[in-house]
Design a protein around this motif. Structure first.
Motif, PDB file in Angstrom:
ATOM      1  N   SER A  21       0.841  -1.207   0.000  1.00 31.17           N
ATOM      2  CA  SER A  21       0.000   0.000   0.000  1.00 31.17           C
ATOM      3  C   SER A  21       0.875   1.256   0.000  1.00 31.17           C
ATOM      4  O   SER A  21       0.578   2.224  -0.714  1.00 31.17           O
ATOM      5  CB  SER A  21      -0.905   0.054   1.233  1.00 31.17           C
ATOM      6  OG  SER A  21      -1.722  -1.081   1.287  1.00 31.17           O
ATOM      7  N   VAL A  25       0.528   4.015  -2.822  1.00 30.69           N
ATOM      8  CA  VAL A  25       0.027   5.352  -2.461  1.00 30.69           C
ATOM      9  C   VAL A  25       1.026   6.433  -2.900  1.00 30.69           C
ATOM     10  O   VAL A  25       0.630   7.485  -3.421  1.00 30.69           O
ATOM     11  CB  VAL A  25      -0.286   5.447  -0.951  1.00 30.69           C
ATOM     12  CG1 VAL A  25      -0.468   6.889  -0.499  1.00 30.69           C
ATOM     13  CG2 VAL A  25      -1.545   4.649  -0.628  1.00 30.69           C
ATOM     14  N   GLY A  55      -5.479   3.188  -7.964  1.00 31.25           N
ATOM     15  CA  GLY A  55      -6.354   3.694  -6.895  1.00 31.25           C
ATOM     16  C   GLY A  55      -7.381   2.651  -6.475  1.00 31.25           C
ATOM     17  O   GLY A  55      -7.633   2.448  -5.293  1.00 31.25           O
ATOM     18  N   VAL A  58      -5.656   0.075  -4.400  1.00 29.57           N
ATOM     19  CA  VAL A  58      -5.429   0.528  -3.012  1.00 29.57           C
ATOM     20  C   VAL A  58      -6.726   0.428  -2.207  1.00 29.57           C
ATOM     21  O   VAL A  58      -6.707   0.055  -1.027  1.00 29.57           O
ATOM     22  CB  VAL A  58      -4.843   1.963  -2.991  1.00 29.57           C
ATOM     23  CG1 VAL A  58      -4.926   2.581  -1.605  1.00 29.57           C
ATOM     24  CG2 VAL A  58      -3.394   1.930  -3.461  1.00 29.57           C
ATOM     25  N   THR A  62      -7.052  -1.753   1.106  1.00 26.67           N
ATOM     26  CA  THR A  62      -7.460  -1.118   2.366  1.00 26.67           C
ATOM     27  C   THR A  62      -8.636  -1.882   2.989  1.00 26.67           C
ATOM     28  O   THR A  62      -8.658  -2.122   4.200  1.00 26.67           O
ATOM     29  CB  THR A  62      -7.829   0.364   2.124  1.00 26.67           C
ATOM     30  OG1 THR A  62      -6.717   0.997   1.497  1.00 26.67           O
ATOM     31  CG2 THR A  62      -8.158   1.085   3.417  1.00 26.67           C
ATOM     32  N   LEU A 101      -7.897   7.321   2.711  1.00 25.72           N
ATOM     33  CA  LEU A 101      -7.714   6.448   1.541  1.00 25.72           C
ATOM     34  C   LEU A 101      -9.056   6.022   0.951  1.00 25.72           C
ATOM     35  O   LEU A 101      -9.232   6.027  -0.276  1.00 25.72           O
ATOM     36  CB  LEU A 101      -6.877   5.217   1.910  1.00 25.72           C
ATOM     37  CG  LEU A 101      -5.376   5.484   2.057  1.00 25.72           C
ATOM     38  CD1 LEU A 101      -4.650   4.212   2.467  1.00 25.72           C
ATOM     39  CD2 LEU A 101      -4.781   6.047   0.770  1.00 25.72           C
ATOM     40  N   LEU A 148      -3.351  13.627   2.860  1.00 26.33           N
ATOM     41  CA  LEU A 148      -2.588  12.374   2.778  1.00 26.33           C
ATOM     42  C   LEU A 148      -1.080  12.638   2.826  1.00 26.33           C
ATOM     43  O   LEU A 148      -0.335  11.932   3.497  1.00 26.33           O
ATOM     44  CB  LEU A 148      -2.977  11.635   1.488  1.00 26.33           C
ATOM     45  CG  LEU A 148      -2.577  10.178   1.377  1.00 26.33           C
ATOM     46  CD1 LEU A 148      -3.089   9.360   2.551  1.00 26.33           C
ATOM     47  CD2 LEU A 148      -3.115   9.592   0.070  1.00 26.33           C
TER      48      LEU A 148
END
Ligand code: HEM
Length: 177
Positions: A21, A25, A55, A58, A62, A101, A148
């Motif tokens: 991750s 990111v 994206g 991710v 998550t 996120l 972020l």
């Protein structure tokens, strides 16, 4: 290889999700800021196609991480020597990572869906990319990006403080073993 965490270190599943991750990111921050500043529509579409897929990945990672903690594993305890305030700050930063996120992924998907760009990027539809600032989710996406960056800086600074000032070998807790 120990899949689950113990009282003093993260297991292989949690550590693998963490580092994967982190790398994705960072790639999203770089590609997102670059895409937002691009004028060449073909290059911008190419970069946004990758950005959107990463994206989405991710988001899946998550949600998988949340399910892992909820149903399969328990977090290690706080490292020795942490004050109550430090422990609270760490917990707040970790929680905000999840919120931001998921918000970034949701607003990204919202932007593509509302603007019709999804069919241009992924279904071969012809037409020019829209101006994303005309769509509401662009604003939380932009704000979330800066939040972020702040979270990543705080998180990395805290890890380095533990490692090099407190010398508690914190990074070894998150190594893939
Ligand atoms: C999950 C983590 C994500 C991160 C960290 C991220 C990061 C970023 C960043 C930093 C920007 C530039 C913001 C600015 O300059 O104000 C951006 C823009 C953008 N992102 Fe994402 N993003 C994520 C997910 C997604 C997803 C899932 C999609 C689409 C499905 C998406 C689509 C876009 C679009 C369309 C733009 C706008 C480009 C423009 O304004 O021209 N993002 N993103």
């Amino acid at each position: 290889m120990r899949l689950k965490s113990t009282a003093d270190r993260y297991g292989t599943v949690a550590a693998a999700i963490h580092w994967l991750s982190a790398a994705l990111v960072l790639g999203l921050l770089v590609s997102g800021f670059r895409a937002a500043g691009m004028v060449d529509p073909t290059a911008k579409a190419g970069l946004l196609r990758i950005h959107a897929v990463v994206g989405g990945t991710v988001l899946v990672l998550t949600l998988a991480r949340m399910a892992w903690w909820l149903f399969a594993d328990h977090r290690p305890g706080d490292p020795a020597g942490m004050t109550r305030l430090q422990a609270r700050a760490a917990r707040a930063v970790h929680l905000l990572f999840y919120v931001v996120l998921i918000g970034m992924a949701a607003s990204g998907i919202g932007m593509l869906a509302l603007s019709g760009a999804a069919s241009i990027l992924f279904a071969g539809a012809t037409g020019t990319l829209p101006d994303f600032t005309a769509y509401l989710p662009r604003y939380p996406h932009g704000l979330g990006a800066f939040l972020l960056v702040a979270l990543v800086l705080a998180h990395v600074a805290a890890a380095l403080y533990h490692q090099f000032v407190m010398r508690d070998r914190l990074l070894a807790r998150m190594s893939i073993h």
